[in-house]
Design a protein around this motif. Structure first.
Motif, PDB file in Angstrom:
ATOM      1  N   VAL A   1      12.439  17.250  15.319  1.00 30.87           N
ATOM      2  CA  VAL A   1      13.009  15.905  15.163  1.00 30.87           C
ATOM      3  C   VAL A   1      14.527  15.995  15.022  1.00 30.87           C
ATOM      4  O   VAL A   1      15.262  15.214  15.622  1.00 30.87           O
ATOM      5  N   ARG A   2      14.987  16.959  14.269  1.00 38.23           N
ATOM      6  CA  ARG A   2      16.424  17.159  14.072  1.00 38.23           C
ATOM      7  C   ARG A   2      17.105  17.447  15.422  1.00 38.23           C
ATOM      8  O   ARG A   2      18.154  16.887  15.724  1.00 38.23           O
ATOM      9  N   ALA A   3      16.481  18.284  16.242  1.00 36.63           N
ATOM     10  CA  ALA A   3      17.039  18.618  17.559  1.00 36.63           C
ATOM     11  C   ALA A   3      17.034  17.403  18.489  1.00 36.63           C
ATOM     12  O   ALA A   3      18.001  17.183  19.231  1.00 36.63           O
ATOM     13  N   GLU A   4      15.968  16.613  18.449  1.00 42.39           N
ATOM     14  CA  GLU A   4      15.908  15.383  19.268  1.00 42.39           C
ATOM     15  C   GLU A   4      17.028  14.430  18.864  1.00 42.39           C
ATOM     16  O   GLU A   4      17.673  13.834  19.719  1.00 42.39           O
ATOM     17  N   TRP A   5      17.243  14.288  17.582  1.00 43.59           N
ATOM     18  CA  TRP A   5      18.303  13.403  17.089  1.00 43.59           C
ATOM     19  C   TRP A   5      19.665  13.912  17.543  1.00 43.59           C
ATOM     20  O   TRP A   5      20.499  13.151  18.032  1.00 43.59           O
ATOM     21  N   ALA A   6      19.906  15.215  17.386  1.00 38.55           N
ATOM     22  CA  ALA A   6      21.202  15.790  17.772  1.00 38.55           C
ATOM     23  C   ALA A   6      21.443  15.621  19.270  1.00 38.55           C
ATOM     24  O   ALA A   6      22.559  15.277  19.692  1.00 38.55           O
ATOM     25  N   LYS A   7      20.421  15.832  20.069  1.00 34.54           N
ATOM     26  CA  LYS A   7      20.546  15.667  21.530  1.00 34.54           C
ATOM     27  C   LYS A   7      20.905  14.220  21.870  1.00 34.54           C
ATOM     28  O   LYS A   7      21.764  13.960  22.714  1.00 34.54           O
TER      29      LYS A   7
ATOM     30  N   LYS B   1       0.855  -1.190   0.000  1.00 33.78           N
ATOM     31  CA  LYS B   1       0.000   0.000   0.000  1.00 33.78           C
ATOM     32  C   LYS B   1       0.887   1.235   0.000  1.00 33.78           C
ATOM     33  O   LYS B   1       1.776   1.368   0.838  1.00 33.78           O
ATOM     34  N   ASN B   2       0.630   2.106  -0.948  1.00 32.51           N
ATOM     35  CA  ASN B   2       1.369   3.354  -1.034  1.00 32.51           C
ATOM     36  C   ASN B   2       0.684   4.386  -0.153  1.00 32.51           C
ATOM     37  O   ASN B   2      -0.497   4.641  -0.305  1.00 32.51           O
ATOM     38  N   CYS B   3       1.400   4.965   0.770  1.00 35.07           N
ATOM     39  CA  CYS B   3       0.842   5.995   1.638  1.00 35.07           C
ATOM     40  C   CYS B   3       0.981   7.348   0.947  1.00 35.07           C
ATOM     41  O   CYS B   3       1.907   8.123   1.213  1.00 35.07           O
ATOM     42  N   ALA B   4       0.049   7.624   0.049  1.00 32.27           N
ATOM     43  CA  ALA B   4       0.101   8.827  -0.776  1.00 32.27           C
ATOM     44  C   ALA B   4      -0.248  10.086   0.011  1.00 32.27           C
ATOM     45  O   ALA B   4      -0.007  11.196  -0.456  1.00 32.27           O
ATOM     46  N   GLY B   5      -0.794   9.941   1.215  1.00 32.63           N
ATOM     47  CA  GLY B   5      -1.201  11.098   2.001  1.00 32.63           C
ATOM     48  C   GLY B   5      -0.180  11.571   3.008  1.00 32.63           C
ATOM     49  O   GLY B   5      -0.472  12.445   3.820  1.00 32.63           O
ATOM     50  N   ILE B   6       1.035  11.021   2.973  1.00 35.04           N
ATOM     51  CA  ILE B   6       2.062  11.467   3.923  1.00 35.04           C
ATOM     52  C   ILE B   6       2.480  12.899   3.611  1.00 35.04           C
ATOM     53  O   ILE B   6       2.375  13.344   2.473  1.00 35.04           O
ATOM     54  N   PRO B   7       2.944  13.608   4.626  1.00 41.22           N
ATOM     55  CA  PRO B   7       3.477  14.944   4.352  1.00 41.22           C
ATOM     56  C   PRO B   7       4.660  14.865   3.394  1.00 41.22           C
ATOM     57  O   PRO B   7       5.523  13.993   3.528  1.00 41.22           O
ATOM     58  N   GLU B   8       4.681  15.766   2.423  1.00 42.73           N
ATOM     59  CA  GLU B   8       5.723  15.750   1.391  1.00 42.73           C
ATOM     60  C   GLU B   8       6.963  16.509   1.846  1.00 42.73           C
ATOM     61  O   GLU B   8       6.865  17.564   2.480  1.00 42.73           O
ATOM     62  N   GLN B   9       8.100  15.958   1.510  1.00 44.44           N
ATOM     63  CA  GLN B   9       9.394  16.544   1.864  1.00 44.44           C
ATOM     64  C   GLN B   9       9.567  17.922   1.234  1.00 44.44           C
ATOM     65  O   GLN B   9       9.285  18.113   0.061  1.00 44.44           O
ATOM     66  N   MET B  10      10.039  18.859   2.050  1.00 46.60           N
ATOM     67  CA  MET B  10      10.442  20.166   1.545  1.00 46.60           C
ATOM     68  C   MET B  10      11.963  20.178   1.516  1.00 46.60           C
ATOM     69  O   MET B  10      12.591  19.705   2.448  1.00 46.60           O
ATOM     70  N   GLY B  11      12.527  20.671   0.476  1.00 51.64           N
ATOM     71  CA  GLY B  11      13.978  20.686   0.374  1.00 51.64           C
ATOM     72  C   GLY B  11      14.481  19.408  -0.263  1.00 51.64           C
ATOM     73  O   GLY B  11      13.746  18.441  -0.436  1.00 51.64           O
ATOM     74  N   ASP B  12      15.759  19.390  -0.590  1.00 55.44           N
ATOM     75  CA  ASP B  12      16.289  18.245  -1.320  1.00 55.44           C
ATOM     76  C   ASP B  12      17.233  17.373  -0.510  1.00 55.44           C
ATOM     77  O   ASP B  12      17.676  16.344  -0.986  1.00 55.44           O
ATOM     78  N   LYS B  13      17.534  17.733   0.719  1.00 61.55           N
ATOM     79  CA  LYS B  13      18.507  16.958   1.494  1.00 61.55           C
ATOM     80  C   LYS B  13      17.977  16.563   2.872  1.00 61.55           C
ATOM     81  O   LYS B  13      18.747  16.267   3.765  1.00 61.55           O
ATOM     82  N   THR B  14      16.669  16.571   3.054  1.00 62.96           N
ATOM     83  CA  THR B  14      16.109  16.353   4.391  1.00 62.96           C
ATOM     84  C   THR B  14      15.322  15.054   4.528  1.00 62.96           C
ATOM     85  O   THR B  14      14.642  14.852   5.534  1.00 62.96           O
ATOM     86  N   CYS B  15      15.410  14.161   3.577  1.00 59.77           N
ATOM     87  CA  CYS B  15      14.564  12.962   3.574  1.00 59.77           C
ATOM     88  C   CYS B  15      14.718  12.126   4.853  1.00 59.77           C
ATOM     89  O   CYS B  15      13.745  11.575   5.353  1.00 59.77           O
ATOM     90  N   GLY B  16      15.923  12.039   5.396  1.00 62.35           N
ATOM     91  CA  GLY B  16      16.131  11.259   6.616  1.00 62.35           C
ATOM     92  C   GLY B  16      15.330  11.796   7.789  1.00 62.35           C
ATOM     93  O   GLY B  16      14.768  11.034   8.582  1.00 62.35           O
ATOM     94  N   TYR B  17      15.252  13.125   7.900  1.00 61.59           N
ATOM     95  CA  TYR B  17      14.472  13.722   8.990  1.00 61.59           C
ATOM     96  C   TYR B  17      12.979  13.491   8.792  1.00 61.59           C
ATOM     97  O   TYR B  17      12.236  13.294   9.746  1.00 61.59           O
ATOM     98  N   TRP B  18      12.537  13.494   7.554  1.00 61.78           N
ATOM     99  CA  TRP B  18      11.120  13.235   7.276  1.00 61.78           C
ATOM    100  C   TRP B  18      10.769  11.801   7.679  1.00 61.78           C
ATOM    101  O   TRP B  18       9.729  11.550   8.282  1.00 61.78           O
TER     102      TRP B  18
END
Length: 171
Positions: A157-163, A104-121
């Motif tokens: 999420v980025r701050a939680e990961w860095a911490k 099942k493709n989750c087509a309703g997920i929030p879409e990534q903004m930017g080109d280098k942030t996929c891991g945080y998404w």
């Protein structure tokens, strides 16, 4: 609810340095076998240059696919690896299983903004799934919708990961 969610180490699933497709399918199947019946597994996957999330329910033989760039359902090697991992899991459980795994493709997920942030998404998707007490995330994200994360949401999420990572700085 957290005990119904398993996490798969992406160091055992990615394209680079994780073995051939058969080895990766066996590794994924072993993760399922260590889990509980009915447990879902969050499987971050890096295709070599982009992070995606696969949520596998091996007991039900259902797989949810989330690509923050909102591409179509994955095909090719990764799909074969996940399908084979469920077949191996079924064989070890002496269960016949379906002819094909349901994707099942989750087509309703929030879409990534930017080109280098996929891991945080991907990390944000995993966080939302874990925090969903009723486990209704799939119904929310399976159909197209205008769900979105702001960059501030992603920065949390980025701050939680860095911490978390900084805890290991002095080790």
């Amino acid at each position: 609810m957290l005990d119904m969610i398993g996490f798969v180490d992406p160091a055992h699933t990615g394209v680079i340095g994780c073995g051939n497709p058969t080895e990766r399918a066996h590794s994924l199947s072993a993760s399922y076998e260590r889990g509980k019946p009915g447990q879902i597994f969050l499987v971050p996957y890096n295709s070599g240059c982009h992070w995606m999330l696969t949520v596998a329910n091996p007991t039900e033989e259902v797989v949810y696919f989330m690509d923050p760039l909102k591409r179509r359902l994955v095909t090719g090697e990764w799909r074969t690896i996940v399908d084979n991992s469920i077949k191996i899991f079924n064989a070890h459980k002496h269960k016949k299983g379906r002819k094909t795994v349901q994707w099942k493709n989750c087509a309703g997920i929030p879409e990534q903004m930017g080109d280098k942030t996929c891991g945080y998404w991907i990390m944000h998707y995993m966080r939302d799934i874990v925090e969903d007490k009723n486990q209704e995330w799939s119904a929310k994200w399976e159909r197209k919708a205008n769900h979105y994360y702001t960059m501030e949401n992603v920065d949390v999420v980025r701050a939680e990961w860095a911490k978390y990572v900084m805890k290991f700085k002095d080790n």
